[in-house]
Design a protein around this motif. Structure first.
Motif, PDB file in Angstrom:
ATOM      1  N   ALA A  33       0.821  -1.209   0.000  1.00 57.44           N
ATOM      2  CA  ALA A  33       0.000   0.000   0.000  1.00 57.44           C
ATOM      3  C   ALA A  33       0.853   1.256   0.000  1.00 57.44           C
ATOM      4  CB  ALA A  33      -0.942   0.005   1.197  1.00 57.44           C
ATOM      5  N   PHE A 103      -5.340  -9.278  -0.566  1.00 60.58           N
ATOM      6  CA  PHE A 103      -5.177  -7.989   0.100  1.00 60.58           C
ATOM      7  C   PHE A 103      -3.985  -7.223  -0.445  1.00 60.58           C
ATOM      8  CE2 PHE A 103      -7.784  -9.422   3.832  1.00 60.58           C
ATOM      9  CZ  PHE A 103      -8.762  -8.481   3.636  1.00 60.58           C
ATOM     10  N   VAL A 106      -5.042  -5.571  -3.727  1.00 54.94           N
ATOM     11  CA  VAL A 106      -5.913  -4.414  -3.502  1.00 54.94           C
ATOM     12  C   VAL A 106      -5.111  -3.264  -2.899  1.00 54.94           C
ATOM     13  CG1 VAL A 106      -7.897  -3.575  -2.175  1.00 54.94           C
ATOM     14  CG2 VAL A 106      -8.019  -5.789  -3.328  1.00 54.94           C
ATOM     15  N   GLU A 107      -4.249  -3.566  -1.949  1.00 55.19           N
ATOM     16  CA  GLU A 107      -3.456  -2.518  -1.310  1.00 55.19           C
ATOM     17  C   GLU A 107      -2.449  -1.904  -2.278  1.00 55.19           C
ATOM     18  OE1 GLU A 107      -1.910  -4.412   2.159  1.00 55.19           O
ATOM     19  OE2 GLU A 107      -3.819  -4.294   3.194  1.00 55.19           O
ATOM     20  N   LEU A 110      -4.393   0.543  -4.355  1.00 51.54           N
ATOM     21  CA  LEU A 110      -4.666   1.749  -3.564  1.00 51.54           C
ATOM     22  C   LEU A 110      -3.402   2.583  -3.377  1.00 51.54           C
ATOM     23  CD1 LEU A 110      -7.024   0.247  -0.834  1.00 51.54           C
ATOM     24  CD2 LEU A 110      -7.664   1.836  -2.645  1.00 51.54           C
ATOM     25  N   GLY A 131      -3.753   5.479   0.959  1.00 53.13           N
ATOM     26  CA  GLY A 131      -3.819   4.079   0.554  1.00 53.13           C
ATOM     27  C   GLY A 131      -3.703   3.135   1.736  1.00 53.13           C
ATOM     28  N   SER A 135      -6.699   0.792   3.015  1.00 55.48           N
ATOM     29  CA  SER A 135      -6.485  -0.658   3.001  1.00 55.48           C
ATOM     30  C   SER A 135      -6.755  -1.271   4.381  1.00 55.48           C
ATOM     31  CB  SER A 135      -5.082  -0.995   2.525  1.00 55.48           C
ATOM     32  OG  SER A 135      -4.110  -0.539   3.429  1.00 55.48           O
ATOM     33  N   THR A 139      -9.510  -4.129   5.225  1.00 56.90           N
ATOM     34  CA  THR A 139      -9.166  -5.339   5.983  1.00 56.90           C
ATOM     35  C   THR A 139     -10.127  -5.548   7.145  1.00 56.90           C
ATOM     36  OG1 THR A 139      -6.857  -4.991   5.415  1.00 56.90           O
ATOM     37  CG2 THR A 139      -7.304  -6.540   7.174  1.00 56.90           C
TER      38      THR A 139
END
Length: 187
Positions: A33, A103, A106-107, A110, A131, A135, A139
């Protein structure tokens, strides 16, 4: 005694253990992130003779390392301590790896979107980065939703959760791979 009440589900304990361990481990992920950690040294990354996707993939793999180790150690210890069937160990480890990968993807997306390179102290990136904060909220939402799905749907809830993770993370990862050069150039 509280743990026995929560996890005393017999054969389903491995699924719940894997879900909880992986989610708790992923709450500490900041490597992906915080793309901004490179800061003023980003020009070094840009000048390396590697493809941009290789750099992004390395951030993903580094980010997955703590949950992988946590899943390995905790999965083995919990399987032995709770006298769970042997298949619970690879199940816990697999859930930890899947959740960590999803995760991390996605992070990373971001982190690329909210990249910020004007910091003076590296701790600012982690504490104040949009970000990273977003994130962590994702979570926490996953933790609550995942446990609720498991409690209400049992093993089917874990299957639904894994399918949802793949449906969200896989297209994001493919998009990141496709646009890797552009993303790195725009930073």
């Amino acid at each position: 005694e509280v743990l026995e009440e929560l996890f005393g589900r017999g054969k389903e304990a491995g699924l719940l253990f894997g879900l909880v361990i992986a989610t708790i481990q992923c709450m500490n992920l900041t490597a992906t992130a915080s793309v901004s950690m490179e800061g003023k040294g980003l020009w070094l990354v840009k000048s390396l003779p590697i493809q941009a996707d290789t750099w992004l993939r390395s951030k993903l793999l580094v980010s997955m390392l703590p949950p992988a180790v946590g899943g390995l150690v905790c999965g083995l210890l919990l399987t032995v301590a709770w006298r769970l069937p042997a298949w619970n160990f690879p199940l816990i480890l697999g859930l930890c790896l899947l959740i960590a990968w999803a995760f991390s993807v996605v992070e990373l997306a971001l982190g690329l979107h909210f990249a910020r390179f004007d910091w003076e102290n590296p701790a600012e990136v982690v504490k104040q980065g949009g970000g990273v904060m977003l994130s962590m909220l994702v979570t926490l939402a996953f933790l609550g939703g995942g446990v609720a799905l498991f409690i209400f749907l049992g093993p089917l809830g874990a299957l639904v959760l894994c399918a949802l993770l793949l449906l969200v993370a896989l297209p994001i990862r493919l998009l990141l791979r496709k646009n890797a050069e552009k993303n790195l150039t725009n930073l």
